[in-house]
Design a protein around this motif. Structure first.
Motif, short mmCIF file in Angstrom:
data_model
loop_
_atom_site.label_atom_id
_atom_site.label_comp_id
_atom_site.label_asym_id
_atom_site.label_seq_id
_atom_site.Cartn_x
_atom_site.Cartn_y
_atom_site.Cartn_z
N ALA A 102 13.97 -14.70 -4.00
CA ALA A 102 14.05 -15.53 -5.21
C ALA A 102 12.65 -16.00 -5.61
CB ALA A 102 14.96 -16.72 -4.96
N PRO A 103 12.37 -16.03 -6.91
CA PRO A 103 13.31 -15.85 -8.02
C PRO A 103 13.49 -14.43 -8.51
CG PRO A 103 11.21 -16.53 -8.88
CD PRO A 103 11.05 -16.49 -7.38
N ILE A 104 12.78 -13.44 -7.92
CA ILE A 104 12.89 -12.07 -8.40
C ILE A 104 14.22 -11.43 -8.00
CG2 ILE A 104 11.93 -9.75 -8.20
CD1 ILE A 104 9.16 -11.03 -8.06
N GLN A 105 14.52 -11.47 -6.69
CA GLN A 105 15.78 -10.95 -6.15
C GLN A 105 16.03 -9.50 -6.54
OE1 GLN A 105 18.34 -14.32 -7.57
NE2 GLN A 105 18.77 -14.58 -5.39
N ALA A 106 15.13 -8.64 -6.09
CA ALA A 106 15.26 -7.21 -6.38
C ALA A 106 14.40 -6.42 -5.41
CB ALA A 106 14.84 -6.91 -7.82
N VAL A 107 14.77 -5.14 -5.20
CA VAL A 107 13.90 -4.22 -4.48
C VAL A 107 12.87 -3.72 -5.48
CG1 VAL A 107 13.73 -2.02 -3.26
CG2 VAL A 107 15.65 -3.55 -2.79
N ILE A 108 11.59 -3.97 -5.19
CA ILE A 108 10.55 -3.63 -6.16
C ILE A 108 9.69 -2.44 -5.72
CG2 ILE A 108 10.46 -5.99 -7.01
CD1 ILE A 108 7.78 -6.30 -5.51
N GLY A 109 9.92 -1.92 -4.51
CA GLY A 109 9.15 -0.77 -4.06
C GLY A 109 9.32 -0.53 -2.58
N TYR A 110 8.45 0.29 -2.04
CA TYR A 110 8.51 0.60 -0.62
C TYR A 110 7.14 1.09 -0.16
CZ TYR A 110 9.24 5.25 -2.68
OH TYR A 110 9.12 6.39 -3.44
N ALA A 111 6.97 1.14 1.15
CA ALA A 111 5.73 1.65 1.74
C ALA A 111 6.08 2.32 3.06
CB ALA A 111 4.73 0.52 1.97
N THR A 112 5.18 3.16 3.53
CA THR A 112 5.38 3.85 4.81
C THR A 112 4.76 3.04 5.93
OG1 THR A 112 5.33 6.01 3.71
CG2 THR A 112 4.93 5.99 6.09
N ILE A 113 5.49 2.92 7.03
CA ILE A 113 4.98 2.21 8.21
C ILE A 113 4.11 3.18 9.00
CG2 ILE A 113 5.58 1.09 10.38
CD1 ILE A 113 8.19 0.18 9.05
N SER A 114 2.84 2.85 9.15
CA SER A 114 1.96 3.73 9.93
C SER A 114 2.06 3.41 11.42
CB SER A 114 0.51 3.62 9.45
OG SER A 114 0.02 2.29 9.57
N THR A 115 2.01 2.12 11.76
CA THR A 115 2.17 1.69 13.15
C THR A 115 2.70 0.26 13.16
OG1 THR A 115 -0.12 0.89 13.29
CG2 THR A 115 0.30 3.11 14.10
N VAL A 116 3.22 -0.15 14.31
CA VAL A 116 3.62 -1.54 14.54
C VAL A 116 2.96 -2.00 15.82
CG1 VAL A 116 5.54 -3.13 14.96
CG2 VAL A 116 5.84 -1.21 13.37
N GLU A 117 2.26 -3.13 15.75
CA GLU A 117 1.57 -3.67 16.92
C GLU A 117 2.14 -5.04 17.29
OE1 GLU A 117 -2.98 -2.52 17.23
OE2 GLU A 117 -2.58 -3.53 15.33
N GLU A 118 2.30 -5.28 18.58
CA GLU A 118 2.59 -6.62 19.06
C GLU A 118 1.30 -7.18 19.65
OE1 GLU A 118 5.70 -9.16 21.86
OE2 GLU A 118 5.49 -6.99 22.15
N LEU A 119 0.87 -8.34 19.14
CA LEU A 119 -0.41 -8.91 19.54
C LEU A 119 -0.30 -10.42 19.74
CD1 LEU A 119 -2.75 -7.14 16.93
CD2 LEU A 119 -2.60 -6.61 19.38
#
Length: 197
Positions: A102-119
């Protein structure tokens, strides 16, 4: 009309989205979300979630993100998304669909996950504060009482030409915005990617 203009204008009128819904040539499909609630009570139950690592690899993600951050992701400015918890070992190449809250409440795009790090939290700030677009006070409040967190590195962001509003997501998929994130199946992918045609 640019994405930013559309967002400022409230993502078109209800009549417009009803027309988009009628024009889209997608069959209704049952869509199941496994929600991961961003609270301590759910964290205690995570071990009982019946989803194997192989299942995780078959799923893309839907993340609920504040509009000021969501817009920066799809524009390519914000290179990482920070989370208190996220599936460890997420396969490289998974897609993160961006639901602007909110206040948009919409899917506006996407991206590719390159990596996920826990730090450790302090390393997250030291390494990524310049691309996370978050103030130090907000960062500290978000990670309060946590010693570590997750950094989702993003690449190839795409802003969909017509943001897909919550009303259409509910009507076609029974979608409810996740508090943290959800897993997306083919029906969700088809609906969002169809908006690019």
């Amino acid at each position: 009309m640019t994405l930013a203009t559309a967002l400022r204008a409230g993502l078109r009128t209800a009549t417009h989205w009803k027309r988009i819904g009628r024009d889209a040539d997608f069959e209704r499909q049952q869509f199941t979300f496994w929600f991961v609630r961003d609270n301590a009570d759910h964290e205690k139950n995570c071990d009982r979630q019946r989803m194997s690592n192989l299942d995780l690899f078959r799923h893309d993600f839907v993340l609920s993100i504040k509009p000021e951050y969501a817009i920066k992701i799809v524009s390519g400015q914000k290179k990482v998304e920070l989370r208190r918890r996220f599936p460890y070992g997420t396969v490289t190449g998974a897609v993160m669909y961006i639901y602007a809250s909110a206040p948009i409440q919409a899917v506006i795009g996407y991206a590719t996950i390159s990596t996920v790090e826990e730090l450790p939290v302090e390393r997250i700030w030291a390494n990524y504060s310049d691309v996370a677009f978050i103030a130090r006070d907000d960062f500290d409040a978000y990670y309060a009482e946590r010693t570590s967190g997750f950094v989702i590195k993003l690449q190839d962001p795409v802003a969909v030409p017509e943001p897909v509003p919550l009303s259409l997501l509910k009507d076609r998929l029974g979608f409810t915005p996740p508090q943290s994130f959800a897993y997306a199946d083919d029906a969700f992918r088809q609906l969002i990617r169809g908006s690019e045609r």
